[in-house]
Design an enzyme around this catalytic site. Structure first.
Site, PDB file in Angstrom:
ATOM      1  N   GLU A  35     -56.296  42.752  80.171  1.00  0.00           N
ATOM      2  CA  GLU A  35     -55.875  43.009  81.562  1.00  0.00           C
ATOM      3  C   GLU A  35     -56.449  44.317  82.124  1.00  0.00           C
ATOM      4  OE1 GLU A  35     -54.313  41.505  84.127  1.00  0.00           O
ATOM      5  OE2 GLU A  35     -54.403  39.675  82.942  1.00  0.00           O
ATOM      6  N   HIS A  37     -59.474  45.569  81.593  1.00  0.00           N
ATOM      7  CA  HIS A  37     -60.799  45.237  82.116  1.00  0.00           C
ATOM      8  C   HIS A  37     -60.670  44.446  83.425  1.00  0.00           C
ATOM      9  CE1 HIS A  37     -61.780  45.349  77.638  1.00  0.00           C
ATOM     10  NE2 HIS A  37     -62.620  46.234  78.119  1.00  0.00           N
ATOM     11  N   GLN A 148     -59.859  55.046  83.597  1.00  0.00           N
ATOM     12  CA  GLN A 148     -59.354  56.391  83.282  1.00  0.00           C
ATOM     13  C   GLN A 148     -58.948  56.498  81.809  1.00  0.00           C
ATOM     14  OE1 GLN A 148     -59.371  59.079  85.277  1.00  0.00           O
ATOM     15  NE2 GLN A 148     -58.616  60.201  83.504  1.00  0.00           N
ATOM     16  N   GLN A 153     -65.406  59.664  78.988  1.00  0.00           N
ATOM     17  CA  GLN A 153     -66.533  58.793  79.343  1.00  0.00           C
ATOM     18  C   GLN A 153     -66.800  58.851  80.855  1.00  0.00           C
ATOM     19  OE1 GLN A 153     -67.398  54.788  77.602  1.00  0.00           O
ATOM     20  NE2 GLN A 153     -66.337  54.062  79.406  1.00  0.00           N
TER      21      GLN A 153
HETATM   22  P1  AMP Z   1     -64.813  48.831  76.818  1.00  0.00           P
HETATM   23  O1  AMP Z   1     -65.010  47.350  76.856  1.00  0.00           O
HETATM   24  O2  AMP Z   1     -63.788  49.290  75.846  1.00  0.00           O
HETATM   25  O3  AMP Z   1     -66.109  49.598  76.728  1.00  0.00           O
HETATM   26  O4  AMP Z   1     -64.205  49.215  78.231  1.00  0.00           O
HETATM   27  C1  AMP Z   1     -64.839  48.832  79.428  1.00  0.00           C
HETATM   28  C2  AMP Z   1     -64.170  49.524  80.571  1.00  0.00           C
HETATM   29  O5  AMP Z   1     -62.797  49.161  80.616  1.00  0.00           O
HETATM   30  C3  AMP Z   1     -64.219  51.054  80.452  1.00  0.00           C
HETATM   31  O6  AMP Z   1     -64.501  51.599  81.732  1.00  0.00           O
HETATM   32  C4  AMP Z   1     -62.830  51.385  80.007  1.00  0.00           C
HETATM   33  O7  AMP Z   1     -62.416  52.680  80.383  1.00  0.00           O
HETATM   34  C5  AMP Z   1     -62.016  50.329  80.716  1.00  0.00           C
HETATM   35  N1  AMP Z   1     -60.705  50.150  80.083  1.00  0.00           N
HETATM   36  C6  AMP Z   1     -60.453  49.945  78.768  1.00  0.00           C
HETATM   37  N2  AMP Z   1     -59.123  49.894  78.551  1.00  0.00           N
HETATM   38  C7  AMP Z   1     -58.523  50.075  79.755  1.00  0.00           C
HETATM   39  C8  AMP Z   1     -57.158  50.138  80.195  1.00  0.00           C
HETATM   40  N3  AMP Z   1     -56.145  49.994  79.350  1.00  0.00           N
HETATM   41  N4  AMP Z   1     -56.923  50.339  81.493  1.00  0.00           N
HETATM   42  C9  AMP Z   1     -57.958  50.480  82.385  1.00  0.00           C
HETATM   43  N5  AMP Z   1     -59.253  50.433  82.029  1.00  0.00           N
HETATM   44  C10 AMP Z   1     -59.544  50.231  80.733  1.00  0.00           C
END
Ligand code: AMP
Length: 280
Positions: A35, A37, A148, A153
């Site tokens: 959720e 993402h 966030q 990052q």
């Molecule tokens: P990742 O697939 O882990 O590389 O994450 C892809 C994007 O989703 C990055 O910009 C993360 O910061 C964001 N993201 C991951 N977990 C969350 C979360 N719980 N809430 C909001 N954004 C997230």
């Protein structure tokens, strides 16, 4: 919704969209979508005419002892979720498409990425900035949305965009959490029930510290002491770092400046590495 795996096809599609004056929003991900993402995709859909979601488990951002090969991958489920959340294009290239044989160029931000994650994962952000720069060059988005949850990052990418004069707007979306407080993460699926329960101490520590700030406590050492105490009560949890930092530069702050600081925590819950933060 369209699925694209070739760089050339993605580039051509994006060029066509730009020639029709479409605002392009990019949401870079490594798949195993949850959720959190999806909230990024929805945010992009509000601000852009066309939303591109990239799904790419980026080998260069994993350290040698990290979980690249066992990182969760489920493209079919991801495609469904992307479509439901309002994505128009999913760009899911192979590793060879992004890093062809002989690839040898890297983008390194050398200040914001140094502390916190940079200490225990010294090559991580070099991989992130490199792949994000490549994605920006392929898609040439007007805006890109990041969570966030990965506060450092976001700061590193904003600095790269500023320093290298990319013309993309970086949008930050709030951290999505489970009802008990645990920040959603693709790595949460590695947690057993007991580990999940103990991992709640991370968000609890952040919430407690935020409460202290709201009551007027601005000294970082006091916030860190209380948060450390909350984490210390869980025997599976080992702190990697806990720090009050400036949101933009990631430099440590002795005192909270409301609106400018955040408290960041990284911890092992047994062998699962989790990060989280709260804006102060
Ligand atoms: P990742 O697939 O882990 O590389 O994450 C892809 C994007 O989703 C990055 O910009 C993360 O910061 C964001 N993201 C991951 N977990 C969350 C979360 N719980 N809430 C909001 N954004 C997230």
């Amino acid at each position: 919704m369209q699925k694209v795996t070739s760089v050339t096809e993605m580039r051509t599609l994006a060029e066509e969209l730009r020639s029709k004056d479409q605002i392009i929003g990019l949401v870079p991900t490594m798949g195993a979508l949850h959720e959190g993402h999806l909230s990024l995709i929805r945010q992009a859909a509000e601000q852009a005419d066309t939303v591109v979601v990239s799904i790419f488990v980026n080998p260069t951002q994993f350290g040698p002892s990290e979980d690249f090969s066992k990182y969760p991958r489920d493209l079919e489920a991801d495609l469904k979720r992307c479509e439901e959340a309002g994505a128009d294009i999913v760009f899911a290239p192979t590793v060879e498409e992004i890093y062809p044989k002989g690839y040898s160029t890297f983008v390194t931000e050398e200040f914001v990425g140094k502390p916190l994650e940079g200490v225990s994962r010294p090559t991580h952000f070099r991989g992130v900035t490199t792949v994000v720069a490549i994605l920006f060059n392929i898609v040439r988005p007007d805006l890109a949305v990041f969570g966030q949850k990965d506060a450092q990052q976001v700061a590193v990418i904003r600095k790269m965009v500023q320093d290298l004069q990319f013309t993309v707007d970086i949008v930050t979306a709030p951290t999505l959490r489970e009802t008990e407080g645990l920040a959603l993460s693709s790595r949460n699926r590695y947690l057993s029930n007991n580990q999940r329960l103990e991992s709640l101490a991370i968000s609890e520590a952040l919430r407690y510290a935020k409460g202290m700030v709201e009551k007027g406590e601005l000294r970082s050492d006091r916030l860190i002491a209380e948060a450390t105490h909350i984490l210390g009560e869980k025997r599976r949890v080992r702190i990697i770092y806990i720090s009050v930092v400036d949101r933009t530069t990631m430099e440590a702050m002795r005192e909270v400046v409301p609106g400018q600081s955040l408290l960041a925590i990284a911890a092992w819950v047994d062998e699962v590495r989790l990060i989280d933060n709260v804006l102060l």
